[in-house]
Scaffold this active site. Structure first.
Site, short mmCIF file in Angstrom:
data_model
loop_
_atom_site.label_atom_id
_atom_site.label_comp_id
_atom_site.label_asym_id
_atom_site.label_seq_id
_atom_site.Cartn_x
_atom_site.Cartn_y
_atom_site.Cartn_z
CG HIS A 157 -3.09 2.71 10.17
ND1 HIS A 157 -2.36 1.73 10.80
CD2 HIS A 157 -3.82 3.32 11.14
CE1 HIS A 157 -2.63 1.76 12.09
NE2 HIS A 157 -3.51 2.71 12.33
CE LYS A 161 0.05 5.09 11.37
NZ LYS A 161 0.02 6.29 12.21
#
Ligand code: NAD
Length: 273
Positions: A157, A161
């Protein structure tokens, strides 16, 4: 399933709300209402104008009660307290509701379950059709391979995040553990360093990559002797959640009062393997 459902989008000015407005239009369904917080500066604006697709003739309102009679179903990606209020209004009006809001506490989840006894409710922590199909494939692979392979989940990600592993990676791990009769709490291995000793067969490993602008990628490896199967899902933008939620909305109109999930919407319970 309704051929041309009238859909209301709640949290219309949010990141998901804006994409949902576009997804409803793209699917060719009727955008019947767009709702924001009463104090939002978007109230009174045209819902199409705020997402840059040109006027669609639907004004953003600050109160769901004003427009609920125009909707067959509403899609709610807002916040837990707002969702609880929306559930109450939908229950009174008998209107179906598709909920994407995450982070509900136990009391709010119990309220959702109770409401679903009176009006149809779809709830999924992940509306991506691709992720849900991937999970079904993982269950199949896990059942066929059983204890003959090592299983590792790798996710990547963007650099912003803040939690790891991702909720979707954990959903995948749960599905694999359930299919194999294992307990994820006991068998998950979240990082390896130093003298780890040989790998235990029942471990389900999780590896996390963070960097740049990666929207979300998940690969599960089933690693055997002389061969390896990899099942990968790659998200390129948030439209994957929105189009899944719109599909759920069209599907749930006219159904019995019950709590449904994406397995119901996608017909997985009817597929045997
Ligand atoms: P966001 O903060 O950008 O948007 C939420 C919007 O809801 C805001 O515009 C806010 O003003 C509005 N809102 C709050 N209270 C309201 C009320 N009472 N009436 C009407 N509107 C109200 O957040 P986001 O990124 O769009 O995410 C929203 C939720 O959806 C989060 O809980 C997120 O985790 C969840 N989400 C779920 C999935 C899934 O597949 N289930 C996917 C993406 C996001």
């Amino acid at each position: 399933m309704s051929a041309n459902p009238r859909i209301g989008v709640l949290g219309a000015g949010g990141r998901m709300g804006r994409i949902l407005i576009q997804a409803v239009q793209q699917a060719g369904y009727q955008l019947a209402a767009a709702v924001e917080r009463p104090e939002s500066s978007l109230v009174g604006a045209d819902a199409g104008e705020i997402v840059g697709i040109g006027a669609v003739g639907v004004k953003v309102v600050g109160n769901l009660e004003e427009v609920l009679k125009d909707c067959d179903v509403v899609i709610d990606f807002t916040a837990p307290v707002a969702t609880a209020h929306h559930l109450e209004l939908c229950r009174k009006a008998g209107v179906a509701i598709v909920i994407g809001t995450t982070g509900m506490n136990d009391e709010q989840k119990a309220h959702l379950d109770e409401t679903a006894q009176h009006t149809p409710v779809v709830y999924a922590a992940n509306y991506s059709v691709g992720v849900n199909v991937s999970i079904k494939l993982l269950e199949l692979a896990s059942k066929v391979f059983g204890d003959t392979v090592d299983i590792e989940v790798i996710e990547a990600h963007h650099r912003h995040k803040v939690d790891a592993p991702s909720g979707t990676a954990l959903m995948m791990g749960e599905a694999i553990a359930d299919a194999l009769g294992r307990d994820l709490k006991q068998d998950a291995v979240y990082c390896r360093e130093g003298h780890t000793g040989p790998r235990e067969r029942q471990s389900i490993g999780f590896q996390t990559i963070r960097g740049g602008d990666i929207v979300g990628e998940h690969t599960v490896m089933f690693i055997g002797e002389g061969e390896r199967v990899e099942i990968t899902h790659k998200a390129t933008n948030r439209m994957n959640f929105a189009s899944g939620a719109v599909r759920a909305a069209a599907w749930v109109v006219g159904r019995d009062a019950r709590k449904y999930d994406m397995k119901d919407v996608l017909g997985f319970n009817d597929i045997q393997f």
